[in-house]
Design a protein around this motif. Structure first.
Motif, mmCIF file in Angstrom:
data_model
loop_
_atom_site.group_PDB
_atom_site.id
_atom_site.type_symbol
_atom_site.label_atom_id
_atom_site.label_comp_id
_atom_site.label_asym_id
_atom_site.label_seq_id
_atom_site.Cartn_x
_atom_site.Cartn_y
_atom_site.Cartn_z
ATOM 1 N N SER A 2 0.836 -1.199 0.000
ATOM 2 C CA SER A 2 0.000 0.000 0.000
ATOM 3 C C SER A 2 0.874 1.253 0.000
ATOM 4 N N HIS A 3 0.281 2.324 -0.460
ATOM 5 C CA HIS A 3 0.979 3.604 -0.491
ATOM 6 C C HIS A 3 0.435 4.486 0.631
ATOM 7 N N LYS A 5 0.828 8.500 2.223
ATOM 8 C CA LYS A 5 1.353 9.839 1.968
ATOM 9 C C LYS A 5 2.314 10.217 3.085
ATOM 10 N N ALA A 6 3.534 10.549 2.692
ATOM 11 C CA ALA A 6 4.567 10.894 3.661
ATOM 12 C C ALA A 6 4.128 12.062 4.535
ATOM 13 N N GLN A 19 13.043 15.489 1.387
ATOM 14 C CA GLN A 19 12.826 16.232 0.141
ATOM 15 C C GLN A 19 14.134 16.788 -0.430
ATOM 16 N N GLU A 25 8.677 11.557 -6.093
ATOM 17 C CA GLU A 25 8.935 10.174 -6.518
ATOM 18 C C GLU A 25 8.385 9.211 -5.468
ATOM 19 N N ASN A 26 8.158 7.967 -5.895
ATOM 20 C CA ASN A 26 7.810 6.928 -4.925
ATOM 21 C C ASN A 26 9.077 6.492 -4.228
ATOM 22 N N LEU A 27 8.996 6.330 -2.944
ATOM 23 C CA LEU A 27 10.150 5.943 -2.146
ATOM 24 C C LEU A 27 9.768 4.736 -1.309
ATOM 25 N N TYR A 28 10.511 3.647 -1.457
ATOM 26 C CA TYR A 28 10.259 2.438 -0.681
ATOM 27 C C TYR A 28 11.136 2.458 0.565
#
Length: 87
Positions: A2-3, A5-6, A19, A25-28
């Motif tokens: 799942s994603h 939001k930071a 940042q 970008e997506n960050l895992y």
């Protein structure tokens, strides 16, 4: 996976620091190693395969042939041999 939001879960100071390296970008972010689980632990696949292999070993001891297992379980003869000859 799942994603999230930071902006909703990270403190503003930490978000600003991240940042500096990544924007838009997506960050895992991986789990710490102590939280890893072995393959199939959550789904029950590991347990299911272990039970199947135990049943194969029991049947082999009773005289069922490797060729019969190949037909029944749709596994190669080499895979069946690994199961029945392993400890």
């Amino acid at each position: 996976m799942s994603h999230v939001k930071a902006k909703e879960v990270l403190p503003e100071e930490l978000l600003k620091e991240i940042q500096k390296y990544v924007q838009g970008e997506n960050l895992y972010i991986p789990k710490p190693k102590e939280f890893y689980q072995k393959w199939g632990a959550c789904s029950g696949a590991r347990k299911s395969i272990a039970e199947r292999n135990a049943a194969i070993r029991r049947s082999f001891k009773k005289g069922v042939s490797i060729d019969e297992f190949v037909e029944e379980y749709f596994l190669s003869s080499e895979t069946i041999k690994k199961i029945v000859y392993s400890k």
